[in-house]
Design a protein around this motif. Structure first.
Motif, PDB file in Angstrom:
ATOM      1  N   THR A 125     -83.250  41.865  41.248  1.00 10.64           N
ATOM      2  CA  THR A 125     -82.126  41.469  40.406  1.00 10.64           C
ATOM      3  C   THR A 125     -82.265  42.176  39.050  1.00 10.64           C
ATOM      4  N   GLY A 126     -81.211  42.156  38.246  1.00 12.25           N
ATOM      5  CA  GLY A 126     -81.314  42.808  36.951  1.00 12.25           C
ATOM      6  C   GLY A 126     -79.993  42.803  36.209  1.00 12.25           C
ATOM      7  N   LYS A 127     -80.097  43.001  34.912  1.00 13.19           N
ATOM      8  CA  LYS A 127     -78.911  43.088  34.069  1.00 13.19           C
ATOM      9  C   LYS A 127     -78.237  44.445  34.245  1.00 13.19           C
ATOM     10  N   ALA A 128     -76.983  44.541  33.831  1.00 10.46           N
ATOM     11  CA  ALA A 128     -76.301  45.831  33.797  1.00 10.46           C
ATOM     12  C   ALA A 128     -77.121  46.798  32.960  1.00 10.46           C
ATOM     13  N   GLY A 129     -77.317  48.008  33.479  1.00  6.62           N
ATOM     14  CA  GLY A 129     -78.145  48.992  32.793  1.00  6.62           C
ATOM     15  C   GLY A 129     -79.534  49.128  33.373  1.00  6.62           C
ATOM     16  N   ILE A 139     -80.962  54.037  41.649  1.00  3.44           N
ATOM     17  CA  ILE A 139     -79.801  53.149  41.585  1.00  3.44           C
ATOM     18  C   ILE A 139     -79.677  52.603  40.170  1.00  3.44           C
ATOM     19  N   LEU A 140     -78.493  52.711  39.604  1.00  3.32           N
ATOM     20  CA  LEU A 140     -78.212  52.159  38.285  1.00  3.32           C
ATOM     21  C   LEU A 140     -77.236  50.999  38.437  1.00  3.32           C
ATOM     22  N   TYR A 141     -77.699  49.776  38.139  1.00  2.00           N
ATOM     23  CA  TYR A 141     -76.793  48.629  38.153  1.00  2.00           C
ATOM     24  C   TYR A 141     -75.828  48.746  36.978  1.00  2.00           C
ATOM     25  N   LEU A 142     -74.535  48.644  37.258  1.00  2.00           N
ATOM     26  CA  LEU A 142     -73.516  48.693  36.210  1.00  2.00           C
ATOM     27  C   LEU A 142     -72.969  47.308  35.878  1.00  2.00           C
ATOM     28  N   SER A 143     -73.403  46.312  36.632  1.00  2.00           N
ATOM     29  CA  SER A 143     -73.019  44.924  36.383  1.00  2.00           C
ATOM     30  C   SER A 143     -74.270  44.067  36.537  1.00  2.00           C
ATOM     31  N   ASP A 144     -74.248  42.869  35.972  1.00  2.00           N
ATOM     32  CA  ASP A 144     -75.379  41.959  36.136  1.00  2.00           C
ATOM     33  C   ASP A 144     -75.489  41.584  37.610  1.00  2.00           C
ATOM     34  N   VAL A 145     -76.697  41.671  38.152  1.00  2.00           N
ATOM     35  CA  VAL A 145     -76.898  41.424  39.578  1.00  2.00           C
ATOM     36  C   VAL A 145     -77.926  40.305  39.768  1.00  2.00           C
ATOM     37  N   ASN A 146     -77.474  39.183  40.324  1.00  2.00           N
ATOM     38  CA  ASN A 146     -78.391  38.092  40.671  1.00  2.00           C
ATOM     39  C   ASN A 146     -78.538  38.032  42.187  1.00  2.00           C
ATOM     40  N   VAL A 147     -79.196  37.012  42.705  1.00  2.00           N
ATOM     41  CA  VAL A 147     -79.464  36.938  44.147  1.00  2.00           C
ATOM     42  C   VAL A 147     -78.194  36.800  44.975  1.00  2.00           C
ATOM     43  N   LYS A 201     -74.954  48.019  27.829  1.00  2.00           N
ATOM     44  CA  LYS A 201     -73.888  47.249  28.470  1.00  2.00           C
ATOM     45  C   LYS A 201     -72.531  47.933  28.278  1.00  2.00           C
ATOM     46  N   LEU A 202     -72.329  48.546  27.104  1.00  2.00           N
ATOM     47  CA  LEU A 202     -71.082  49.244  26.833  1.00  2.00           C
ATOM     48  C   LEU A 202     -70.916  50.448  27.753  1.00  2.00           C
ATOM     49  N   GLU A 203     -71.986  51.224  27.917  1.00  2.00           N
ATOM     50  CA  GLU A 203     -71.933  52.382  28.816  1.00  2.00           C
ATOM     51  C   GLU A 203     -71.609  51.946  30.242  1.00  2.00           C
ATOM     52  N   CYS A 204     -72.209  50.844  30.658  1.00  2.00           N
ATOM     53  CA  CYS A 204     -71.969  50.325  32.013  1.00  2.00           C
ATOM     54  C   CYS A 204     -70.520  49.869  32.172  1.00  2.00           C
ATOM     55  N   SER A 205     -70.006  49.210  31.143  1.00  2.00           N
ATOM     56  CA  SER A 205     -68.619  48.739  31.183  1.00  2.00           C
ATOM     57  C   SER A 205     -67.650  49.918  31.306  1.00  2.00           C
ATOM     58  N   GLU A 206     -67.916  50.985  30.577  1.00  2.00           N
ATOM     59  CA  GLU A 206     -67.071  52.185  30.653  1.00  2.00           C
ATOM     60  C   GLU A 206     -67.105  52.787  32.055  1.00  2.00           C
ATOM     61  N   LEU A 207     -68.277  52.791  32.671  1.00  2.00           N
ATOM     62  CA  LEU A 207     -68.422  53.355  34.015  1.00  2.00           C
ATOM     63  C   LEU A 207     -67.732  52.495  35.075  1.00  2.00           C
ATOM     64  N   THR A 208     -67.788  51.176  34.923  1.00  2.00           N
ATOM     65  CA  THR A 208     -67.099  50.313  35.898  1.00  2.00           C
ATOM     66  C   THR A 208     -65.584  50.516  35.826  1.00  2.00           C
ATOM     67  N   LYS A 209     -65.077  50.732  34.627  1.00  2.00           N
ATOM     68  CA  LYS A 209     -63.638  50.992  34.473  1.00  2.00           C
ATOM     69  C   LYS A 209     -63.249  52.294  35.166  1.00  2.00           C
ATOM     70  N   ILE A 210     -64.095  53.301  35.037  1.00  2.00           N
ATOM     71  CA  ILE A 210     -63.837  54.588  35.698  1.00  2.00           C
ATOM     72  C   ILE A 210     -63.818  54.407  37.214  1.00  2.00           C
ATOM     73  N   ILE A 211     -64.785  53.645  37.725  1.00  2.00           N
ATOM     74  CA  ILE A 211     -64.855  53.408  39.171  1.00  2.00           C
ATOM     75  C   ILE A 211     -63.605  52.684  39.661  1.00  2.00           C
ATOM     76  N   ASP A 212     -63.179  51.650  38.931  1.00  2.00           N
ATOM     77  CA  ASP A 212     -61.974  50.903  39.324  1.00  2.00           C
ATOM     78  C   ASP A 212     -60.734  51.801  39.309  1.00  2.00           C
ATOM     79  N   GLU A 213     -60.657  52.671  38.309  1.00  2.00           N
ATOM     80  CA  GLU A 213     -59.523  53.605  38.229  1.00  2.00           C
ATOM     81  C   GLU A 213     -59.495  54.526  39.448  1.00  2.00           C
ATOM     82  N   LYS A 214     -60.656  55.049  39.832  1.00  2.00           N
ATOM     83  CA  LYS A 214     -60.736  55.966  40.967  1.00  2.00           C
ATOM     84  C   LYS A 214     -60.450  55.239  42.286  1.00  2.00           C
ATOM     85  N   LEU A 215     -60.917  54.008  42.402  1.00  2.00           N
ATOM     86  CA  LEU A 215     -60.683  53.243  43.629  1.00  2.00           C
ATOM     87  C   LEU A 215     -59.213  52.871  43.801  1.00  2.00           C
TER      88      LEU A 215
END
Length: 257
Positions: free
Chosen positions: A210-214, A152-160, A54-68
């Protein structure tokens, strides 16, 4: 009758052409890798939970937001401005590059494809709810009519409701492709499928992942698939695209125009 066979014949001819072009490859896997490879071969997809923390995913989402948020970035958006994409994101971050270079994923992909493949690029993707969005990828489609390995790597929790990955089971199989082609009177090179056409294929089973982050999803892009239209929240993901060595440069040109 001959007219009805036009598209199924086009699929067979295309698969035969790809079979002749690509040099076959023998890959040896360990027992851990074989479990996922067998599932991928059987169903056209497999799921590996907790591939990233979850920590690795959180770091990656921050990078994506910074780039966007960087106005100098080349960001692709759909008409609804729901699906934001950064192609070749592996060049922007060492952490994304680590996923791009993952040997395990590529090894399983080569075992499945039975040919030499190379990682083309990593797509960094953020999908946000917007009215009338079509979901990631813009609706139901195939990437190709031959095995097209992707991850595909989910970086956030994904439900329906968060725009999960969906696929039409067994739609990558040659027999199923021909049946679908006959039902819809379409085939290669047409890779897009409308909701009305999916309704005609109502007997074919849709799977929602569906799946958890990671969570990591390995799949064959010749399955009919899509990102389900997002109903709430945000979905972050990284997607690796892999291409046969024989058509690697040509494939990359489609994404650099």
């Amino acid at each position: 009758m001959l007219r009805n066979l036009k598209f199924p014949i086009s699929i067979l001819k295309y698969k035969l052409q790809k079979f002749k072009e690509d040099k076959k490859l023998s890959i040896i896997l360990n027992d851990y890798e074989k479990n996922f490879a067998k599932e991928l071969k059987k169903k056209g997809y497999c799921i590996i939970e907790n591939f990233y923390t979850k920590l690795e995913c959180s770091e990656l989402t921050k990078i994506i937001d910074e780039k966007l948020s960087d106005t100098s970035m080349n960001i692709k958006e759909d008409e609804a401005k729901s699906d934001q994409r950064i192609f070749f994101s592996e060049k922007l971050s060492e952490k994304i590059n680590k996923y791009f270079k993952n040997d395990l994923i590529k090894k399983i992909g080569q075992f499945y494809s039975k040919i030499h493949i190379e990682t083309g690029f990593t797509l960094a993707n953020k999908v946000t709810y917007k009215p009338k969005n079509l979901g990631s990828g813009g609706g139901w489609h195939k990437d190709a009519y031959y095995p097209q390995f992707k991850s595909i790597l989910y970086l956030s929790d994904v439900n329906v409701e968060n725009g999960p990955f969906q696929l039409l089971e067994k739609s990558n199989k040659i027999t199923k492709s021909i049946i679908i082609s006959l039902k819809l009177n379409k085939g290669y090179p047409d890779t897009r499928f409308s909701e009305e056409e999916l309704a005609i294929l109502s007997d074919d089973k849709k799977l929602t992942v569906t799946g958890k982050a990671g969570t990591l999803i390995l799949f064959d892009g010749s399955l009919i698939h899509r990102g389900k239209p997002i109903k709430e929240g945000i979905r972050y993901a990284l997607t690796n695209y892999y291409f046969p060595v024989s058509s690697y440069e040509q494939a990359l040109k489609k994404f650099t125009r």
